[in-house]
Design an enzyme around this catalytic site. Structure first.
Site, PDB file in Angstrom:
ATOM      1  N   LYS A   1       0.855  -1.187   0.000  1.00 42.28           N
ATOM      2  CA  LYS A   1       0.000   0.000   0.000  1.00 42.28           C
ATOM      3  C   LYS A   1       0.893   1.240   0.000  1.00 42.28           C
ATOM      4  CE  LYS A   1      -1.619   2.747   2.909  1.00 42.28           C
ATOM      5  NZ  LYS A   1      -1.373   3.974   2.134  1.00 42.28           N
TER       6      LYS A   1
ATOM      7  N   GLU B   1       9.372   0.925  11.148  1.00 45.92           N
ATOM      8  CA  GLU B   1      10.457   1.900  10.934  1.00 45.92           C
ATOM      9  C   GLU B   1       9.823   3.272  11.031  1.00 45.92           C
ATOM     10  OE1 GLU B   1      13.348   0.852  10.868  1.00 45.92           O
ATOM     11  OE2 GLU B   1      13.379  -1.114   9.902  1.00 45.92           O
TER      12      GLU B   1
ATOM     13  N   CYS C   1      14.429  10.088   7.226  1.00 49.80           N
ATOM     14  CA  CYS C   1      14.161   9.775   8.638  1.00 49.80           C
ATOM     15  C   CYS C   1      15.403   9.751   9.514  1.00 49.80           C
ATOM     16  CB  CYS C   1      13.448   8.439   8.723  1.00 49.80           C
ATOM     17  SG  CYS C   1      14.322   7.157   7.820  1.00 49.80           S
TER      18      CYS C   1
ATOM     19  N   GLU D   1      10.242  15.639  15.494  1.00 51.39           N
ATOM     20  CA  GLU D   1      10.702  15.468  14.120  1.00 51.39           C
ATOM     21  C   GLU D   1      10.025  16.505  13.229  1.00 51.39           C
ATOM     22  OE1 GLU D   1       9.323  12.061  11.760  1.00 51.39           O
ATOM     23  OE2 GLU D   1      11.426  11.705  11.295  1.00 51.39           O
TER      24      GLU D   1
END
Ligand code: NAD
Length: 488
Positions: free
Chosen positions: A186, A260, A296, A395
């Site tokens: 997906k 992750e 990331c 973040e």
């Protein structure tokens, strides 16, 4: 299919790749893809619905359960399929890079180096690994022999974000396919056009029907996939918030999951580090700003020794201020636009918060004046911030760096570890042994002495809120295998 309009090319798909064929979607909703460079429409595809996920999971289930099918064939035969798949991906590498860059703003140079080549490299790596995996028989400590059988875990739901859509999809499908699993992938709604290219490559490579199925769509059908009764394992890359929600579902269902998630890693500059931009500029880019800060594992908290704080700020200011900002498809662009307008707004919100918390912007802080459209943000450096500031803790996922002062290596390590996250990081020193000593004490899943990118052979993943489990390396293959001890 592509239709040219006066200002842009619009790529359209009407069917979904499920069960080895192009099928009409179950609903009529469409995902529209908007160029982050221009705000123009560049693509339209079916928006997958629950019925499409059900059909895809059904096809993957049938392909997996066939004892003479994908899961039952010899590993060497699967390896051959993986090699052919890699070749078909390589044939399309320029198109992959172009599609990714045009959808998420990744500079085309970065897309050519990563998105265009990582997936085929990884397929070949796992083809080699599965080809080498032998039957393992151990001497039992209580006598006798024990065979340790590694069998494929089953049907995998692979959920992928938009920042490195092809590379991060391959982190899942390459080991899963090698292990003998079948998949429903997906993709994120922001990056769907490259996913159709992947389906074309799988089809051209002769991957058997149902082994790979691709259903684009948003979080609702992602959640439907995660909780689907016929799915055996979830591989997810994305935000920590979504990861927690997925982990809750998988916990309830006792469903294996690899997560992750986000990061807020440290770039630790030791007091003997080389700071000449001519020597370190490229490496600094990979460590702190690559893909417009939408990576990331970037070290967006730069830890600078008190004795050289002003010097580090000056170097970062010159470095960030020198970036060529522009259309992601232009060859000389170093910083492209944020992937979406929402992401641009989010990054600007953090810049405003950094300012209101007392941070000093030394470069950037706004939109580039020479870009009159698209979701651009200037690379921005904040000085005079500490590790408690919101911009040092959360973040941002944009080109925004905080420079934080420390006194002594122990304090640098303590600050690096004072984070909810633990995904990446780098250490900069003229003395590799000293840098290694520091790297070993940082609580993180990956770290480099200077720049690095995740290597196919090394486990990749995070600690704390950066995730659970590992991708890449033999560990990434093991994540798609069940172990059975057969007492002979
Ligand atoms: P996101 O979590 O919003 O979405 C990621 C994917 O998950 C998308 O396909 C989305 O549709 C789907 N999704 C969202 N909520 C879901 C749910 N509840 N159930 C099932 N599926 C769901 O993240 P994003 O904005 O697309 O990506 C950026 C994030 O990804 C950042 O936080 C970044 O750090 C993280 N990321 C992590 C890694 C890593 O390897 N650790 C790599 C790249 C990006």
């Amino acid at each position: 299919m592509s239709i040219s309009t006066p200002s842009a090319t619009v790529t359209n798909y009407d069917k979904l790749y499920i069960g080895g064929e192009w099928r009409s979607p179950s609903g009529s909703a469409r995902i529209t893809v908007i160029s982050p460079n221009t705000g123009e429409l560049i693509g339209e595809v079916p928006d997958g619905a629950e019925g499409d996920i059900d059909a895809a999971v059904g096809a993957a289930r049938r392909a997996f359960d066939d004892p003479r099918g994908w899961s039952g064939i010899a590993p060497a035969e699967r390896a051959g399929h993986l090699e052919r798949f890699a070749t078909e991906i390589e044939k399309r590498k320029d198109e992959f890079a172009e599609r990714v860059s045009s959808q998420n703003g990744m500079p085309i140079g970065v897309a050519n180096q990563l998105e265009a080549v990582y997936p085929s490299t990884l397929l070949r790596y796992y083809a080699g690994l599965i080809g080498e995996q032998k039957e393992e028989v151990r001497d039992g400590m209580f006598g006798g022999k024990v065979e340790v059988q590694r069998s494929p875990i089953g049907v995998v739901g692979a959920i992928v974000p938009w920042n490195f859509p092809q590379t991060l999809a391959s982190f899942k499908y390459a080991p899963a396919l090698a292990a003998g699993c079948t998949l429903v992938i997906k993709p994120s709604p922001e990056t769907v056009l490259d996913a159709f290219l992947l389906a074309e490559a799988a089809d051209a490579a002769g991957i058997p029907p149902g082994v790979i199925n691709i259903v684009p769509g948003g979080r609702e059908i992602g959640a439907h996939l995660v909780s689907h009764p016929n799915v055996d394992k979830i591989g997810f890359t994305g935000s920590t918030a979504a990861g927690k929600s997925i982990a809750e579902t998988c916990g309830r269902l006792l469903r294996p999951v690899t997560l992750e998630l986000g990061g807020k890693s440290a770039t630790i500059v030791l007091d003997d580090a080389e700071l000449d931009l001519a020597a370190i500029g490229n490496d600094l880019f990979v460590a702190t700003l690559a893909n417009n800060g939408q990576t990331c594992f970037l070290g967006t908290r730069v830890l600078a020794p008190k004795s050289r704080y002003a010097e580090v700020v000056d170097v970062l200011t010159a470095f960030a201020g020198s970036m060529t900002i522009g259309n992601s498809l232009a060859a000389d662009t170093q910083i492209g636009p944020m992937a979406t307008e929402r992401q641009r707004d989010r990054v600007e919100g953090y810049i405003a918060k950094g300012r209101s918390d007392g941070g000093r912007v030394t470069t950037g802080g706004g939109r580039p004046s020479d870009q009159d459209r698209g979701w651009f943000v200037q690379p921005t450096v904040f000085a005079d911030v500490d590790n408690t500031a919101t911009i040092s803790r959360e973040e941002i996922f944009g080109p925004v760096l905080s420079v934080i002062s420390y006194d002594g290596d122990d304090e640098a390590i303590a600050i690096a570890n004072d984070s909810d996250f633990g995904l990446g990081g780098t250490v900069w020193s003229a003395d590799p042994e000293r840098a290694l000593g520091v790297a070993r004490r940082v609580q993180t899943g990956t770290i480099g002495l200077g720049r690095y990118i995740p290597d196919p052979a090394a486990p990749f993943g995070g600690v704390k809120h950066s995730g659970m489990g590992r991708e890449l390396g033999p560990e990434g293959l093991a994540a798609y295998q069940n172990l059975k001890s057969i007492y002979r």
